[in-house]
Scaffold this motif. Structure first.
Motif, PDB file in Angstrom:
ATOM      1  N   MET A  24       0.830  -1.208   0.000  1.00 57.05           N
ATOM      2  CA  MET A  24       0.000   0.000   0.000  1.00 57.05           C
ATOM      3  C   MET A  24       0.865   1.258   0.000  1.00 57.05           C
ATOM      4  O   MET A  24       0.503   2.276  -0.608  1.00 57.05           O
ATOM      5  N   ALA A  25       2.017   1.193   0.673  1.00 54.31           N
ATOM      6  CA  ALA A  25       2.932   2.332   0.690  1.00 54.31           C
ATOM      7  C   ALA A  25       3.448   2.606  -0.718  1.00 54.31           C
ATOM      8  O   ALA A  25       3.502   3.761  -1.163  1.00 54.31           O
ATOM      9  N   LYS A  26       3.811   1.544  -1.432  1.00 51.89           N
ATOM     10  CA  LYS A  26       4.272   1.718  -2.810  1.00 51.89           C
ATOM     11  C   LYS A  26       3.161   2.286  -3.681  1.00 51.89           C
ATOM     12  O   LYS A  26       3.401   3.172  -4.510  1.00 51.89           O
ATOM     13  N   ALA A  31      -0.220   7.280  -6.540  1.00 48.85           N
ATOM     14  CA  ALA A  31      -1.626   7.685  -6.535  1.00 48.85           C
ATOM     15  C   ALA A  31      -1.792   9.045  -7.207  1.00 48.85           C
ATOM     16  O   ALA A  31      -0.844   9.819  -7.356  1.00 48.85           O
ATOM     17  N   ASP A  32      -3.002   9.323  -7.617  1.00 50.45           N
ATOM     18  CA  ASP A  32      -3.318  10.593  -8.262  1.00 50.45           C
ATOM     19  C   ASP A  32      -3.705  11.607  -7.177  1.00 50.45           C
ATOM     20  O   ASP A  32      -4.869  11.997  -7.053  1.00 50.45           O
ATOM     21  N   SER A  33      -2.729  11.979  -6.377  1.00 48.66           N
ATOM     22  CA  SER A  33      -2.934  12.911  -5.264  1.00 48.66           C
ATOM     23  C   SER A  33      -1.772  13.889  -5.235  1.00 48.66           C
ATOM     24  O   SER A  33      -0.786  13.727  -5.955  1.00 48.66           O
ATOM     25  N   SER A  34      -1.878  14.844  -4.341  1.00 46.29           N
ATOM     26  CA  SER A  34      -0.778  15.801  -4.187  1.00 46.29           C
ATOM     27  C   SER A  34       0.434  15.092  -3.585  1.00 46.29           C
ATOM     28  O   SER A  34       0.325  14.032  -2.973  1.00 46.29           O
ATOM     29  N   THR A  35       1.576  15.694  -3.773  1.00 47.05           N
ATOM     30  CA  THR A  35       2.809  15.123  -3.237  1.00 47.05           C
ATOM     31  C   THR A  35       2.725  14.976  -1.724  1.00 47.05           C
ATOM     32  O   THR A  35       3.137  13.954  -1.167  1.00 47.05           O
TER      33      THR A  35
END
Length: 68
Positions: A24-26, A31-35
């Motif tokens: 999940m960390a990888k 993911a399509d989210s902010s940094t």
């Protein structure tokens, strides 16, 4: 003998959960989210994986200590 088997099952379960958190960390990194959000999610899952591995190690030590 039954407690030894249960201990092995618990240790395997904790290790499996830790591996799932590493995966999940990888996934959080891509993911399509902010940094900021990706880093926060990554750190959360890595921390959880480390906690689970520590618990698995402690459980394994206890089960070996009980045999002596």
């Amino acid at each position: 003998m039954a407690s030894l088997r249960l201990s092995n099952l618990i240790t395997r379960s904790l290790s499996s959960r830790a591996e799932a958190h590493r995966q999940m960390a990888k996934a959080a990194l891509f993911a399509d989210s902010s940094t900021r959000t990706r880093l926060k999610r990554y750190n959360h899952h890595i921390e959880k994986a480390q906690q689970l591995e520590a618990r698995a190690l402690e459980t394994a030590k206890r089960s070996v200590g009980g045999l002596a």
